[in-house]
Scaffold this active site. Structure first.
Site, PDB file in Angstrom:
ATOM      1  N   ASP A 187       0.852  -1.196   0.000  1.00 31.88           N
ATOM      2  CA  ASP A 187       0.000   0.000   0.000  1.00 31.88           C
ATOM      3  C   ASP A 187       0.886   1.244   0.000  1.00 31.88           C
ATOM      4  O   ASP A 187       1.348   1.695   1.039  1.00 31.88           O
ATOM      5  CB  ASP A 187      -0.924   0.002   1.220  1.00 31.88           C
ATOM      6  CG  ASP A 187      -1.944   1.137   1.161  1.00 31.88           C
ATOM      7  OD1 ASP A 187      -1.757   2.070   0.356  1.00 31.88           O
ATOM      8  OD2 ASP A 187      -2.929   1.090   1.917  1.00 31.88           O
ATOM      9  N   HIS A 192       0.737   8.090   3.757  1.00 33.25           N
ATOM     10  CA  HIS A 192       1.466   7.464   4.856  1.00 33.25           C
ATOM     11  C   HIS A 192       2.973   7.732   4.827  1.00 33.25           C
ATOM     12  O   HIS A 192       3.699   7.207   5.663  1.00 33.25           O
ATOM     13  CB  HIS A 192       1.201   5.956   4.835  1.00 33.25           C
ATOM     14  CG  HIS A 192      -0.253   5.627   4.807  1.00 33.25           C
ATOM     15  ND1 HIS A 192      -1.114   5.912   5.843  1.00 33.25           N
ATOM     16  CD2 HIS A 192      -1.029   5.061   3.833  1.00 33.25           C
ATOM     17  CE1 HIS A 192      -2.345   5.524   5.516  1.00 33.25           C
ATOM     18  NE2 HIS A 192      -2.315   5.014   4.308  1.00 33.25           N
ATOM     19  N   ILE A 207       0.192   9.718   8.375  1.00 34.15           N
ATOM     20  CA  ILE A 207      -0.453   8.861   9.365  1.00 34.15           C
ATOM     21  C   ILE A 207      -0.135   7.397   9.076  1.00 34.15           C
ATOM     22  O   ILE A 207       0.254   7.038   7.969  1.00 34.15           O
ATOM     23  CB  ILE A 207      -1.976   9.073   9.390  1.00 34.15           C
ATOM     24  CG1 ILE A 207      -2.607   8.674   8.039  1.00 34.15           C
ATOM     25  CG2 ILE A 207      -2.314  10.511   9.754  1.00 34.15           C
ATOM     26  CD1 ILE A 207      -4.133   8.739   8.033  1.00 34.15           C
ATOM     27  N   GLY A 210      -4.215   2.287   8.444  1.00 32.59           N
ATOM     28  CA  GLY A 210      -5.169   1.638   9.329  1.00 32.59           C
ATOM     29  C   GLY A 210      -4.939   0.144   9.409  1.00 32.59           C
ATOM     30  O   GLY A 210      -5.071  -0.468  10.473  1.00 32.59           O
TER      31      GLY A 210
END
Length: 288
Positions: A187, A192, A207, A210
């Site tokens: 990903d 990110h 961030i 998830g």
């Protein structure tokens, strides 16, 4: 409009051949924080090829796919990545994932929900090998600014936490470089890693994925309550209730409901226990 719900739902499922080996599994495990302490026998189950088992959440990255980014590029979908957040994830295991293997992965948009100011896509992926089904994975993708098209709102049930102290609480540190390592499993959303992209999405810094906190949480449950037995996991579902920043600490609270399920809550310690994962449930294969 960027989302054409009817077109997205009517699109033919997309199939691809995927494969993975022990190196892919080890990289994923390292990306969710395995290997600390490096010589701990319990950690070597995640990092050493001669002892390796596969955490069921590996299903979300098996085959080195593009994760959420790849799933939102189909017919009827024209979406700015800066408007996308992963809203929730469910993985159902039909049998344990082998350390190495190949499978046919079939993906489609299973549902499109209208939440008013946002749309929610349910992206379903089913994987099967020569011996039959391996797993079914549902990703709930929250797309800001794409609601209001008159569709169904979809389910909104919440899982209330037990009115008692958790049976186990584990704190897990998120390394500063964790998102950079985790993204190598497939990903590569710049949210990110790229500070400028993160700022455009409304965050003051990149961030954590998830699905990285998702994997960290399942590992904590397996190690703490299941004696490290990954084959006990039947399914695992969560709602991503808030972001995690690299360098923070996850507080993972676990309630053993009965022999068949564990309820979990995850918060960010440094931000006054801000919610991270909610409505989180691990269902188990019952032992004889």
């Amino acid at each position: 409009m960027p989302i054409d719900a009817a077109k997205a739902l009517a699109a033919e499922p997309r199939s691809a051949e995927i494969s993975w080996d022990s190196k892919d599994v080890q990289l994923y495990h390292l990306g969710i924080g395995a290997g600390i302490p490096a010589t701990d026998p319990d950690e070597l189950r995640y990092t050493l090829e001669s002892r390796l088992h596969v955490l069921p959440s590996f299903a979300t990255v098996a085959g080195g796919g593009k994760g959420v980014v790849g799933g939102i590029a189909g017919p009827g979908l024209d979406i700015d990545l800066a408007s996308v957040l992963h809203g929730g994830q469910t993985v159902v295991l039909h049998r344990p994932i082998p350390v190495s293997g190949s499978a046919t992965s079939t993906s489609q948009v299973a549902a499109v929900y209208d939440k008013g100011k946002a749309a929610v896509l349910v992206l379903r992926t089913e994987a099967a090998d020569a011996d039959g089904p391996l797993w079914t994975s549902d990703a709930q993708i929250f797309v800001r600014g794409e609601g209001g098209f008159g569709g169904e709102r979809g389910p909104s049930a919440r899982l209330e936490l037990p009115a008692r102290e958790p049976d186990k609480t584990v704190d897990k540190a998120v390394r500063e470089d964790q998102a950079l390592l985790y993204r190598l499993s497939g990903d590569f959303n710049p949210l990110h890693a790229d500070p400028e992209f993160a700022a455009r999405a409304g965050f003051d810094r990149p961030i954590l994925h998830g699905l990285c906190s998702y994997g960290m949480t399942l590992k904590a449950v397996v190690d703490t309550l299941l004696g490290g037995d990954v084959a006990r996991v039947r399914s695992y579902t969560t709602r991503f209730a808030g972001v995690v920043f690299p360098g923070e600490t996850l507080r993972i609270r676990m309630w053993q409901q009965d022999v068949s399920k564990v309820q979990v809550s995850v918060t960010a310690v440094e931000r006054d226990d801000a919610p991270v994962l909610a409505d989180t449930l691990v269902t188990l294969v019952e032992t004889s």
